[in-house]
Design a protein around this motif. Structure first.
Motif, short mmCIF file in Angstrom:
data_model
loop_
_atom_site.label_atom_id
_atom_site.label_comp_id
_atom_site.label_asym_id
_atom_site.label_seq_id
_atom_site.Cartn_x
_atom_site.Cartn_y
_atom_site.Cartn_z
N GLN A 23 35.04 29.24 43.20
CA GLN A 23 34.69 31.24 41.90
C GLN A 23 35.80 31.50 41.79
O GLN A 23 36.83 31.25 42.55
N ASP A 24 36.30 32.88 40.56
CA ASP A 24 37.14 33.19 40.86
C ASP A 24 37.11 34.53 41.14
O ASP A 24 38.26 34.81 41.35
N THR A 25 36.38 35.13 41.79
CA THR A 25 35.74 36.34 42.18
C THR A 25 35.30 36.31 43.36
O THR A 25 34.31 35.42 43.54
N LYS A 74 32.87 41.42 43.88
CA LYS A 74 32.50 42.20 43.29
C LYS A 74 33.10 43.63 43.27
O LYS A 74 34.14 44.63 43.50
N CYS A 128 35.48 45.60 47.15
CA CYS A 128 36.13 45.37 48.32
C CYS A 128 36.04 45.72 48.44
O CYS A 128 36.55 47.02 48.95
N SER A 180 38.28 44.41 43.04
CA SER A 180 37.06 43.14 43.06
C SER A 180 38.58 42.45 43.78
O SER A 180 39.32 43.35 43.79
N GLY A 207 39.58 38.77 43.47
CA GLY A 207 39.28 37.89 42.58
C GLY A 207 40.91 37.11 43.53
O GLY A 207 41.69 36.96 43.97
N ARG A 208 40.73 36.03 42.35
CA ARG A 208 41.48 34.37 42.85
C ARG A 208 42.75 34.93 42.39
O ARG A 208 43.17 35.94 41.14
N TYR A 253 43.11 35.04 47.66
CA TYR A 253 42.77 36.05 46.69
C TYR A 253 43.00 37.37 47.24
O TYR A 253 43.28 37.30 48.38
N CYS A 257 43.26 42.12 45.88
CA CYS A 257 42.18 43.12 45.40
C CYS A 257 43.69 43.71 45.19
O CYS A 257 44.37 43.61 45.02
#
Length: 236
Positions: free
Chosen positions: A3-5, A8, A10, A17, A19-20, A27, A29
């Motif tokens: 997954q990229d996130t 959703k 932090c 959020s 994410g990658r 990952y 923020c």
């Protein structure tokens, strides 16, 4: 496909959020700089567990020590990171600045709100409750040593919730500790929290958390009980 996130929202700043990052190994923020690295757990399981690579800006001395070399699945890590504050923030909370606390949005916290009509400010998972050595009067939020195990009489296991009125420990016996004048002693340990109530020959211990979580719970109780704060200020 990974997954990229990851989150959703932090769990550290609640403003962005997680994410990658470019390259896919971490990952991040973009708001606070929290960076998590995906790892296998003890080299035995597939990836999907995470460790903190960087907390971003701020004095996170206690949290860095607390979570060094700790690898957790996303759900457990989210709750643990939700209890991370900078060292100055912990000191300010202990002195009464409860506006610094971030909201707890877990399903269990919502259940506490609905059943007790009390707002849940903190949640610490996976603790054991025990009756052990009594504590002296006064409060200390800095964890310096482990919980004393000698003579401990273990009671039950569960999750600890700090509401606007009391400490709630749902289990088979559903323990409540009201934050009032009968609470005379408080101590954060590197692996738990000890609470002394007037007239009891033992202290109640909640054991099995990280040092930064113990410090946060103790700081919160100190903020709610100003009579304990002089001891905390002397220690700081």
């Amino acid at each position: 496909m990974a997954q990229d996130t990851l989150y959703k929202e932090c769990p550290l700043c609640t403003q962005g959020s997680v994410g990658r990052a470019e390259g896919g190994a971490t990952y991040r923020c973009a708001q606070c700089g929290l960076t998590l690295k995906e790892r296998s757990l003890l080299g035995l399981f597939k990836k999907g567990n995470f460790a903190v690579a960087d907390f971003g800006e701020g004095d996170y001395t206690l949290a860095r020590r607390s979570l060094k070399d700790i690898t957790l699945p996303p759900d457990a890590l989210k709750i643990t990171l939700g209890n991370v504050y900078t060292d100055p923030q912990l000191a300010a909370i202990a002195a009464g600045s409860l506006d610094l606390l971030r909201p707890v949005r877990t399903v269990l916290a919502q259940v506490i709100l609905e059943q007790l009509n009390e707002v849940c400010h903190l949640q610490v998972n996976g603790l054991r409750r025990g009756h052990g050595q009594p504590l002296p009067e006064g409060g200390h939020y800095q964890p310096l040593q482990p919980v004393p195990r000698e003579g401990m009489a273990w009671q039950d296991q569960g999750n600890l919730f700090c509401t606007n009125q009391r400490l709630v420990f749902p289990s088979d016996s559903f323990t409540f500790i009201r934050m009032d004048r009968k609470l005379t002693g408080l101590q954060a340990f590197t692996d738990g929290i000890g609470i002394q109530r007037k007239g009891e020959a033992y202290a109640t211990y909640f054991v099995g958390c990280y040092p930064h979580e113990a410090a946060l719970v103790a700081a919160y109780v100190l903020a709610k009980l100003p009579a304990l704060q002089p001891a905390a200020e002397a220690q700081g």
